[in-house]
Design a protein around this motif. Structure first.
Motif, mmCIF file in Angstrom:
data_model
loop_
_atom_site.group_PDB
_atom_site.id
_atom_site.type_symbol
_atom_site.label_atom_id
_atom_site.label_comp_id
_atom_site.label_asym_id
_atom_site.label_seq_id
_atom_site.Cartn_x
_atom_site.Cartn_y
_atom_site.Cartn_z
ATOM 1 N N GLY A 243 2.351 -15.351 8.729
ATOM 2 C CA GLY A 243 2.694 -14.959 10.095
ATOM 3 C C GLY A 243 3.195 -13.529 10.190
ATOM 4 O O GLY A 243 3.880 -13.166 11.151
ATOM 5 N N TRP A 244 2.844 -12.697 9.200
ATOM 6 C CA TRP A 244 3.305 -11.300 9.186
ATOM 7 C C TRP A 244 2.162 -10.353 9.486
ATOM 8 O O TRP A 244 1.045 -10.549 9.042
ATOM 9 C CB TRP A 244 3.859 -10.942 7.799
ATOM 10 C CG TRP A 244 4.208 -9.485 7.666
ATOM 11 C CD1 TRP A 244 5.408 -8.905 7.936
ATOM 12 C CD2 TRP A 244 3.325 -8.419 7.275
ATOM 13 N NE1 TRP A 244 5.338 -7.549 7.729
ATOM 14 C CE2 TRP A 244 4.069 -7.217 7.327
ATOM 15 C CE3 TRP A 244 1.989 -8.358 6.897
ATOM 16 C CZ2 TRP A 244 3.520 -5.975 6.996
ATOM 17 C CZ3 TRP A 244 1.432 -7.123 6.576
ATOM 18 C CH2 TRP A 244 2.204 -5.951 6.625
ATOM 19 N N GLU A 245 2.461 -9.302 10.252
ATOM 20 C CA GLU A 245 1.528 -8.195 10.393
ATOM 21 C C GLU A 245 2.306 -6.928 10.717
ATOM 22 O O GLU A 245 3.406 -6.977 11.275
ATOM 23 C CB GLU A 245 0.484 -8.469 11.480
ATOM 24 C CG GLU A 245 1.039 -8.621 12.867
ATOM 25 C CD GLU A 245 -0.059 -8.866 13.899
ATOM 26 O OE1 GLU A 245 -1.170 -8.311 13.730
ATOM 27 O OE2 GLU A 245 0.190 -9.609 14.858
ATOM 28 N N ASP B 185 8.308 -2.455 8.602
ATOM 29 C CA ASP B 185 7.304 -3.527 8.572
ATOM 30 C C ASP B 185 7.258 -4.159 7.187
ATOM 31 O O ASP B 185 7.154 -5.393 7.046
ATOM 32 C CB ASP B 185 5.921 -2.973 8.928
ATOM 33 C CG ASP B 185 5.684 -2.844 10.426
ATOM 34 O OD1 ASP B 185 6.316 -3.592 11.191
ATOM 35 O OD2 ASP B 185 4.870 -1.992 10.814
ATOM 36 N N LEU B 186 7.317 -3.317 6.167
ATOM 37 C CA LEU B 186 7.297 -3.811 4.788
ATOM 38 C C LEU B 186 8.496 -4.716 4.525
ATOM 39 O O LEU B 186 8.371 -5.781 3.916
ATOM 40 C CB LEU B 186 7.299 -2.618 3.837
ATOM 41 C CG LEU B 186 6.905 -2.863 2.385
ATOM 42 C CD1 LEU B 186 5.518 -3.446 2.280
ATOM 43 C CD2 LEU B 186 6.985 -1.551 1.602
ATOM 44 N N ALA B 187 9.666 -4.302 5.000
ATOM 45 C CA ALA B 187 10.873 -5.102 4.820
ATOM 46 C C ALA B 187 10.722 -6.467 5.493
ATOM 47 O O ALA B 187 11.116 -7.503 4.931
ATOM 48 C CB ALA B 187 12.083 -4.357 5.389
ATOM 49 N N PHE C 129 0.851 -1.173 0.000
ATOM 50 C CA PHE C 129 0.000 0.000 0.000
ATOM 51 C C PHE C 129 0.908 1.251 0.000
ATOM 52 O O PHE C 129 1.570 1.503 -0.995
ATOM 53 C CB PHE C 129 -1.047 -0.103 1.104
ATOM 54 C CG PHE C 129 -2.206 -0.964 0.625
ATOM 55 C CD1 PHE C 129 -3.418 -0.407 0.298
ATOM 56 C CD2 PHE C 129 -2.033 -2.337 0.402
ATOM 57 C CE1 PHE C 129 -4.452 -1.185 -0.226
ATOM 58 C CE2 PHE C 129 -3.054 -3.117 -0.111
ATOM 59 C CZ PHE C 129 -4.264 -2.536 -0.427
ATOM 60 N N ASN C 130 1.049 2.020 1.020
ATOM 61 C CA ASN C 130 1.822 3.271 0.914
ATOM 62 C C ASN C 130 2.999 3.252 1.888
ATOM 63 O O ASN C 130 2.836 3.613 3.063
ATOM 64 C CB ASN C 130 0.917 4.476 1.198
ATOM 65 C CG ASN C 130 -0.146 4.662 0.139
ATOM 66 O OD1 ASN C 130 0.047 5.348 -0.848
ATOM 67 N ND2 ASN C 130 -1.288 4.012 0.339
ATOM 68 N N PRO C 131 4.190 2.871 1.421
ATOM 69 C CA PRO C 131 5.349 2.786 2.313
ATOM 70 C C PRO C 131 5.820 4.174 2.758
ATOM 71 O O PRO C 131 5.961 5.087 1.936
ATOM 72 C CB PRO C 131 6.427 2.125 1.439
ATOM 73 C CG PRO C 131 5.692 1.540 0.275
ATOM 74 C CD PRO C 131 4.500 2.406 0.069
ATOM 75 N N VAL C 132 6.052 4.309 4.060
ATOM 76 C CA VAL C 132 6.577 5.562 4.607
ATOM 77 C C VAL C 132 7.569 5.234 5.712
ATOM 78 O O VAL C 132 7.792 4.079 6.054
ATOM 79 C CB VAL C 132 5.453 6.464 5.172
ATOM 80 C CG1 VAL C 132 4.477 6.870 4.088
ATOM 81 C CG2 VAL C 132 4.712 5.772 6.309
#
Length: 353
Positions: A327-329, A253-255, A193-196
């Motif tokens: 298992g990711w959030e 989190d994205l990484a 979605f929108n990485p920041v």
């Protein structure tokens, strides 16, 4: 440890993923043509690894144009057959506005580099790939939250988004064609979605060459004094404050989502799966401005201007599938996003340069 190939690994999301993989002990080879990134980002990654006490760092960088098949093959031949266990494919042109004025450049670059990558992965026995896709493939989705079963491909308003949609199709067809092989392919599609945000050290972050492609670099550049004001495109949407609402996710989190995808394919070989990576929460443009004012301690001037064609009022993810199957959030919230973005921007007001 297994070696992972990261294409476009000198970029914003790529460098943060390198940090996460190094923490887990992976060996890494980054391939990048440096069109919209810098080798300084990898120097900073090495500093972070040292600061975090990561031992036995095995991080190689190959400067290469993936559209040049012969040059790209030299990277694979250097490591030999089965030299890479997995690939994370970030590489690609990504400026939405530019893609609308230079569509052929985007189709040529993004599609050819992907097909060259798959050709070489097959030749050198690397059969696992994580693809950096985007929520843009959902087009102008109207039902929220967006799930992985939401229709894709309709209402995409730019060539960049269409290349993401087309590459997903290429990967699906390719993986299906290898299902009966002795070693089937595993493909995991991650729709961001929108990485920041940035690494909390402030040493690496988003450093757009030219005008930013996303809201928050504009906001942080106003805060640091590089821009006079932020243009807010419309304040008459059907949202709490009239400005557009989006799902923002911290880049760390994205990484972590990419590490989860690699481990997921370790456990389930021969899969083709799609996962949304988002928080499931929507924040408006003015929410983001206020949060950045709090993080920076500075007033962020903005002006309301006309809506942009193709923008929708609200867009946010349902990321339950990623939690249940990988298992990711997402764990970091809006305050951490803006805190870490400000650490990067204030320490690097002109980016890596």
């Amino acid at each position: 440890m297994p070696r992972v190939l990261l294409t476009g690994g000198c970029g914003f999301i790529g460098t943060h993923t390198v940090v996460v993989l190094l923490r887990s002990g992976y060996s890494i080879t980054v391939v990048d043509n440096l069109i919209n990134s810098s080798l300084k980002s990898i120097e900073r990654v090495r500093e972070i690894a040292k600061d975090e006490g990561i031992e036995n760092v095995d991080l190689e960088v190959e400067v290469c144009d993936m559209c040049d098949l012969d040059a790209f093959e030299k990277v694979f031949s250097k490591y030999g057959p089965s030299g890479f266990l997995s690939c994370i494919h970030f590489a690609g042109l990504k400026a939405v506005g530019e893609s609308m004025s230079l569509p052929l450049l985007y189709y040529q670059n993004n599609l050819i580099n992907t097909m060259n990558l798959l050709t070489l992965m097959e030749k050198y026995s690397c059969h696992r790939i994580v693809f950096s896709s985007s929520a843009t493939v959902y087009g102008a989705a109207e039902v929220m939250p967006i799930t992985e079963s939401t229709r894709v491909g309709e209402g995409i308003t730019n060539a960049y988004g269409r290349t993401k949609y087309m590459i997903e199709g290429i990967l699906g067809d390719f993986q299906k064609s290898k299902e009966k092989n002795e070693t089937p392919w595993s493909v995991t599609i991650l729709r961001y979605f929108n990485p920041v945000g940035a690494h909390p050290s402030g040493k690496i972050g988003e450093d757009p060459s030219g005008p930013p492609n996303n809201l928050m670099p504009y906001v942080s550049q106003v805060a640091v004094g590089r821009r006079e004001f932020l243009s807010v495109f419309g304040n008459d949407y059907d949202t709490p404050d009239g400005t557009g609402v989006r799902d923002y996710i911290h880049v760390m989190d994205l990484a972590e989502g990419h590490l989860s995808a690699i481990k997921f394919m370790d456990k389930k070989p021969g899969v083709y799966e799609v996962f949304n990576l988002g928080t499931g929460n929507g924040y408006s443009v003015l929410d983001m401005v206020r949060a950045m004012e709090k993080a920076s301690g500075r007033k962020i001037e903005y002006k309301i201007v006309e809506r942009r064609p193709g923008d929708i009022a609200t867009c946010y993810a349902n990321a339950v599938k990623a939690k249940e199957e990988m298992g990711w959030e997402a764990k970091l919230g809006l305050n951490e996003m803006c805190r870490d973005l400000w650490a990067w921007q204030s320490n690097n007001p002109k980016g890596f340069e």
